[in-house]
Design an enzyme around this catalytic site. Structure first.
Site, short mmCIF file in Angstrom:
data_model
loop_
_atom_site.label_atom_id
_atom_site.label_comp_id
_atom_site.label_asym_id
_atom_site.label_seq_id
_atom_site.Cartn_x
_atom_site.Cartn_y
_atom_site.Cartn_z
N ASN A 92 -24.85 -3.04 -39.20
CA ASN A 92 -24.11 -4.29 -39.00
C ASN A 92 -24.86 -5.35 -38.19
OD1 ASN A 92 -23.92 -2.62 -36.74
ND2 ASN A 92 -21.99 -3.51 -36.08
N ALA A 104 -27.02 10.00 -52.82
CA ALA A 104 -27.50 10.38 -51.50
C ALA A 104 -28.77 9.61 -51.16
CB ALA A 104 -27.77 11.88 -51.45
N ASP A 123 0.82 -1.22 0.00
CA ASP A 123 0.00 0.00 0.00
C ASP A 123 0.85 1.27 0.00
OD1 ASP A 123 0.99 -0.19 2.55
OD2 ASP A 123 -0.94 0.14 3.56
N ARG A 157 -14.19 3.05 -30.73
CA ARG A 157 -14.37 1.89 -29.88
C ARG A 157 -13.34 0.81 -30.25
NH1 ARG A 157 -20.58 0.72 -30.67
NH2 ARG A 157 -20.07 -1.08 -29.33
N HIS A 213 -18.11 13.20 -41.02
CA HIS A 213 -19.02 13.62 -39.96
C HIS A 213 -20.30 12.79 -39.92
CE1 HIS A 213 -18.98 16.97 -43.17
NE2 HIS A 213 -19.69 15.97 -43.65
#
Length: 500
Positions: A398, A435, A112, A345, A375
């Site tokens: 996914n 688009a 400690d 991630r 973005h």
């Protein structure tokens, strides 16, 4: 022949003042548990034997020791102190894990005191062997202006040698005023220690076997007792509660940050920068305010991190820029730009000179060099080639509710805004998407993929259905007029769908 050294780390205490279900020695600071800090320091001595004494929650602490054994690449013996009967008893348990014929030096430290480092332990061993006659005991001491809670170092009046260590509960008023105190770290001659431990008794205020009584036993036997005085008392400061732990964490971080600054790293605001001890930084890295670099994060030369960025186990290449980003277990290539407000991630790999822009989330994604995801996009379970551009508000779909599938996008691909990649799907090299396209089938190289029906404009809808509104007035001013000759099917469209 070099003297063999064994290190015994005491980690058996309950740590009740932490008020935690987690054993005290497994609380963390600087990215490591207190136990890990102690064992890393002990390993720097390169001991012949390394022993950890466990007791309270021994199974959990034992698992942590085993993990550190693999991490340090050296065996760590575990000794069990089932009954908490004082530090003398704990060391006796530790000695039982050593070979019966071990001869040499036994270092004893606690789990400690997380700021204690290998250099200090080396210095203690050197002091222990500094005289022609080997010391039986060498005690690490320091001066504490407020010595409450520490054992006092009592010295002989005629020569200043250590006479004994008196625990606070047993100290007289005169002894309690002494400011030189015991750091709880010792070097012993192994043979003497075995003998002295057998002479300990529990005739004290705590009713325990004090390891500190070994000093008095040595003095009474005429055995040499040395002291190594430590100027930097923070190195042996203990953490008995969360307040002390937070103070030690702040001090450890201050030292870590300053060490990196001296090594050539620019830290704009050290007070808001936190760097774990396992992080590595190259020279000329710049760290802006509000940055946390955690775990085994590694940052290459000339990279710029922050402000307001947290990276855990992330590798950042040379010259990369990472702004207002949260990332973990990811790789950012040289010259790449990430942020602001990106979320990387685990499994994200961004190639050299790539870009992940504002409000982009990635997971298990391999993104090629020079590819841009500027973005408002989610890229999960995907591979994207080089020099591609993913339009705003695109989603790599996914997950079908049961399983996750992968999307593969080639090199030099251009996708329009709001493209949905419904995995599993492949987009060939050089392909384009319009688009709003929903990709459910593969796109060949060089093809343009579009989806959705033909656009229809229903004239006069606002004046008929929203009369008197600002929109109707604006439309009227623009020269639009009520149309009364709508086709019957258009009227049905209004009834069935548009008005809803």
């Amino acid at each position: 022949m070099p003297v063999q050294t064994a290190v015994v780390v005491l980690a058996a205490g309950a740590g009740t003042r932490m008020r935690s279900k987690t054993p005290k020695v497994l609380h963390t600071l600087g990215g490591r548990t207190m136990l890990a800090h102690s064992l890393y320091a002990a390993a720097e001595v390169d001991p012949t034997h390394l022993v950890t004494v466990v007791g309270h929650d021994k199974e959990r602490v034992g698992v942590a020791v085993s993990a550190l054994e693999a991490e340090l690449g050296r065996p760590i013996a575990i000794a069990v102190q089932d009954e908490q009967n004082g530090t003398g008893h704990a060391v006796e348990c530790g000695l039982s894990a050593l070979p019966a014929d071990f001869r040499g030096t036994v270092l004893v430290t606690a789990a400690d005191v997380p700021l204690l480092d290998g250099r200090t332990l080396h210095a203690l061993v050197d002091e222990h062997h500094s005289e022609p006659t080997p010391s039986a005991v060498t005690v690490l001491t320091f001066t504490a202006p407020e010595p409450r809670g520490y054992g006092r170092i009592v010295r002989l009046p005629h020569d200043g040698e250590i006479a004994e260590i008196v625990e606070e509960a047993d100290a007289t008023e005169e002894q309690a005023a002494i400011t030189e105190v015991n750091a709880g770290v010792y070097a012993f001659d192994a043979e003497f220690l075995r003998s002295a431990l057998g002479q300990l008794n529990a005739n004290n205020a705590q009713g325990e076997l004090y390891l500190t009584d070994v000093v008095k036993i040595a003095r009474e036997a005429g055995a040499p007792v040395f002291a190594a005085h430590l100027a930097d008392s923070a190195k042996v400061a203990g953490a008995n509660d969360r307040v002390q732990l937070s103070r030690l964490a702040a001090e450890l971080n201050r030292r870590t940050v300053e060490n990196w600054m001296r090594a050539g790293v620019t830290v704009v605001d050290p007070s808001t920068t936190w760097i774990d001890v396992g992080v590595t930084l190259a020279r000329d890295v710049t760290i802006h305010p509000g940055v946390q670099l955690l775990g085994t994060t590694a940052v290459g030369e000339d990279a710029v991190i922050g402000p307001d960025t947290t990276l855990t186990d992330v590798t950042v290449g040379e010259g990369a820029s990472v702004v207002r980003t949260h990332g973990s277990e990811s790789t950012i290539g040289a010259g790449a730009t990430v942020g602001p407000f990106s979320y990387l991630r685990p499994g994200t790999v961004l190639g050299a000179s790539g870009k992940l822009g504002a409000f982009v989330e990635t997971k298990n994604a391999d993104i090629g060099a020079h590819t841009k995801v500027p973005h408002l996009t989610y890229v999960g379970d995907a591979t994207i080639g080089e020099y591609s551009n993913i339009g705003a508000s695109s989603v790599f779909v996914n997950y079908d509710g049961v399983a996750k599938s992968r999307t593969v996008v080639g090199s030099h691909v251009r996708t329009g805004s709001d493209t949905m990649f419904v995995a599993p799907v492949q987009v060939g090299d050089g392909a384009y998407t319009g688009a709003g396209t929903v990709l459910r089938f593969d796109v060949p190289p060089g093809a343009l993929a579009v989806s959705g029906g033909k656009q229809r404009n229903i004239d006069g809808w606002v004046q008929r259905n929203r009369p008197g509104t600002a929109a109707a007035e604006a439309a009227a001013a623009a020269g639009l007029h009520h149309s009364s000759d709508l086709h019957e099917t258009e009227k049905q469209d209004l009834k069935d769908g548009i008005e809803q």
